[in-house]
Design a protein around this motif. Structure first.
Motif, mmCIF file in Angstrom:
data_model
loop_
_atom_site.group_PDB
_atom_site.id
_atom_site.type_symbol
_atom_site.label_atom_id
_atom_site.label_comp_id
_atom_site.label_asym_id
_atom_site.label_seq_id
_atom_site.Cartn_x
_atom_site.Cartn_y
_atom_site.Cartn_z
ATOM 1 N N VAL A 28 -6.387 -11.109 6.831
ATOM 2 C CA VAL A 28 -6.593 -11.288 5.388
ATOM 3 C C VAL A 28 -6.379 -12.759 5.059
ATOM 4 O O VAL A 28 -5.503 -13.405 5.640
ATOM 5 C CB VAL A 28 -5.582 -10.421 4.592
ATOM 6 N N GLU A 29 -7.163 -13.275 4.126
ATOM 7 C CA GLU A 29 -6.955 -14.658 3.704
ATOM 8 C C GLU A 29 -7.047 -14.767 2.187
ATOM 9 O O GLU A 29 -7.668 -13.941 1.527
ATOM 10 C CB GLU A 29 -7.946 -15.596 4.375
ATOM 11 N N ALA A 30 -6.380 -15.807 1.664
ATOM 12 C CA ALA A 30 -6.395 -16.085 0.224
ATOM 13 C C ALA A 30 -6.052 -17.555 0.005
ATOM 14 O O ALA A 30 -5.429 -18.193 0.854
ATOM 15 C CB ALA A 30 -5.408 -15.183 -0.508
ATOM 16 N N GLU A 31 -6.437 -18.057 -1.161
ATOM 17 C CA GLU A 31 -6.217 -19.468 -1.468
ATOM 18 C C GLU A 31 -4.769 -19.798 -1.804
ATOM 19 O O GLU A 31 -4.378 -20.960 -1.753
ATOM 20 C CB GLU A 31 -7.137 -19.906 -2.598
ATOM 21 N N SER A 32 -3.956 -18.786 -2.164
ATOM 22 C CA SER A 32 -2.538 -19.031 -2.444
ATOM 23 C C SER A 32 -1.713 -17.924 -1.817
ATOM 24 O O SER A 32 -2.217 -16.820 -1.556
ATOM 25 C CB SER A 32 -2.265 -19.079 -3.949
ATOM 26 N N PHE A 33 -0.445 -18.210 -1.573
ATOM 27 C CA PHE A 33 0.429 -17.195 -1.000
ATOM 28 C C PHE A 33 0.596 -16.033 -1.978
ATOM 29 O O PHE A 33 0.629 -14.879 -1.581
ATOM 30 C CB PHE A 33 1.792 -17.797 -0.642
ATOM 31 N N GLU A 34 0.671 -16.350 -3.267
ATOM 32 C CA GLU A 34 0.808 -15.312 -4.293
ATOM 33 C C GLU A 34 -0.390 -14.368 -4.295
ATOM 34 O O GLU A 34 -0.252 -13.167 -4.472
ATOM 35 C CB GLU A 34 1.003 -15.935 -5.677
ATOM 36 N N ALA A 35 -1.586 -14.916 -4.095
ATOM 37 C CA ALA A 35 -2.796 -14.095 -4.043
ATOM 38 C C ALA A 35 -2.900 -13.322 -2.729
ATOM 39 O O ALA A 35 -3.559 -12.279 -2.666
ATOM 40 C CB ALA A 35 -4.031 -14.972 -4.234
ATOM 41 N N LEU A 36 -2.248 -13.819 -1.695
ATOM 42 C CA LEU A 36 -2.300 -13.172 -0.383
ATOM 43 C C LEU A 36 -1.517 -11.857 -0.359
ATOM 44 O O LEU A 36 -1.966 -10.879 0.238
ATOM 45 C CB LEU A 36 -1.745 -14.120 0.683
ATOM 46 N N GLN A 37 -0.381 -11.825 -1.009
ATOM 47 C CA GLN A 37 0.509 -10.656 -0.945
ATOM 48 C C GLN A 37 -0.162 -9.335 -1.334
ATOM 49 O O GLN A 37 -0.107 -8.377 -0.555
ATOM 50 C CB GLN A 37 1.768 -10.903 -1.768
ATOM 51 N N PRO A 38 -0.807 -9.223 -2.490
ATOM 52 C CA PRO A 38 -1.434 -7.940 -2.820
ATOM 53 C C PRO A 38 -2.588 -7.584 -1.882
ATOM 54 O O PRO A 38 -2.821 -6.410 -1.596
ATOM 55 C CB PRO A 38 -1.920 -8.108 -4.264
ATOM 56 N N LYS A 39 -3.300 -8.593 -1.385
ATOM 57 C CA LYS A 39 -4.376 -8.330 -0.432
ATOM 58 C C LYS A 39 -3.819 -7.765 0.869
ATOM 59 O O LYS A 39 -4.405 -6.853 1.463
ATOM 60 C CB LYS A 39 -5.161 -9.617 -0.144
ATOM 61 N N VAL A 40 -2.702 -8.315 1.323
ATOM 62 C CA VAL A 40 -2.058 -7.828 2.549
ATOM 63 C C VAL A 40 -1.634 -6.383 2.375
ATOM 64 O O VAL A 40 -1.898 -5.529 3.234
ATOM 65 C CB VAL A 40 -0.851 -8.708 2.938
ATOM 66 N N LEU A 41 -0.968 -6.082 1.266
ATOM 67 C CA LEU A 41 -0.487 -4.715 1.044
ATOM 68 C C LEU A 41 -1.630 -3.709 0.956
ATOM 69 O O LEU A 41 -1.543 -2.606 1.504
ATOM 70 C CB LEU A 41 0.392 -4.662 -0.200
ATOM 71 N N ALA A 42 -2.722 -4.095 0.313
ATOM 72 C CA ALA A 42 -3.882 -3.203 0.224
ATOM 73 C C ALA A 42 -4.501 -2.982 1.603
ATOM 74 O O ALA A 42 -4.834 -1.846 1.973
ATOM 75 C CB ALA A 42 -4.917 -3.782 -0.741
ATOM 76 N N ALA A 43 -4.626 -4.053 2.377
ATOM 77 C CA ALA A 43 -5.214 -3.932 3.716
ATOM 78 C C ALA A 43 -4.314 -3.113 4.640
ATOM 79 O O ALA A 43 -4.805 -2.271 5.395
ATOM 80 C CB ALA A 43 -5.460 -5.319 4.312
ATOM 81 N N VAL A 44 -3.014 -3.336 4.580
ATOM 82 C CA VAL A 44 -2.079 -2.578 5.418
ATOM 83 C C VAL A 44 -2.150 -1.094 5.054
ATOM 84 O O VAL A 44 -2.186 -0.226 5.935
ATOM 85 C CB VAL A 44 -0.639 -3.118 5.287
ATOM 86 N N THR A 45 -2.201 -0.784 3.769
ATOM 87 C CA THR A 45 -2.308 0.616 3.331
ATOM 88 C C THR A 45 -3.562 1.260 3.906
ATOM 89 O O THR A 45 -3.507 2.362 4.462
ATOM 90 C CB THR A 45 -2.322 0.702 1.789
ATOM 91 N N ASP A 46 -4.692 0.567 3.803
ATOM 92 C CA ASP A 46 -5.947 1.099 4.336
ATOM 93 C C ASP A 46 -5.883 1.276 5.850
ATOM 94 O O ASP A 46 -6.314 2.300 6.388
ATOM 95 C CB ASP A 46 -7.122 0.178 3.988
ATOM 96 N N LEU A 47 -5.337 0.274 6.550
ATOM 97 C CA LEU A 47 -5.290 0.333 8.011
ATOM 98 C C LEU A 47 -4.321 1.397 8.513
ATOM 99 O O LEU A 47 -4.570 2.029 9.544
ATOM 100 C CB LEU A 47 -4.942 -1.039 8.582
ATOM 101 N N VAL A 48 -3.224 1.616 7.802
ATOM 102 C CA VAL A 48 -2.290 2.685 8.183
ATOM 103 C C VAL A 48 -2.991 4.034 8.053
ATOM 104 O O VAL A 48 -2.858 4.903 8.926
ATOM 105 C CB VAL A 48 -1.006 2.642 7.328
ATOM 106 N N GLU A 49 -3.751 4.215 6.984
ATOM 107 C CA GLU A 49 -4.481 5.468 6.790
ATOM 108 C C GLU A 49 -5.576 5.648 7.846
ATOM 109 O O GLU A 49 -5.775 6.743 8.359
ATOM 110 C CB GLU A 49 -5.086 5.514 5.390
#
Length: 82
Positions: A31-52
């Motif tokens: 996952v990538e994002a222009e700021s660390f703050e923007a990265l966090q929700p993207k990471v959590l969404a991707a991890v949720t999808d990948l765990v499922e």
């Protein structure tokens, strides 16, 4: 091996000017994002999808899976002696 949490490593890509997150605990996480703050929700969404999709060899008794987003951040201040 069973995990109790997921470790995600976030690193700044100087050339691309984005934060990039990957994990050895979750296959396929990139996952990538222009700021660390923007990265966090993207990471959590991707991890949720990948765990499922992939499953997770974790402790089934836990109601939540802890996700640790780890990074080293370097900040500079002006040198008053210079």
């Amino acid at each position: 091996m069973k995990h109790v949490s997921i470790i995600v490593r976030a690193e700044w890509d100087e050339e691309a000017q984005v934060w990039v997150a990957t994990s050895k605990d979750i296959d396929g996480l990139a996952v990538e994002a222009e700021s660390f703050e923007a990265l966090q929700p993207k990471v959590l969404a991707a991890v949720t999808d990948l765990v499922e999709l992939n499953g997770f060899e974790g402790d089934g008794s836990l109601p939540d899976i802890p996700v640790h987003i780890m990074t080293d951040q370097l900040t500079r201040i002006p040198n008053p002696c210079h």
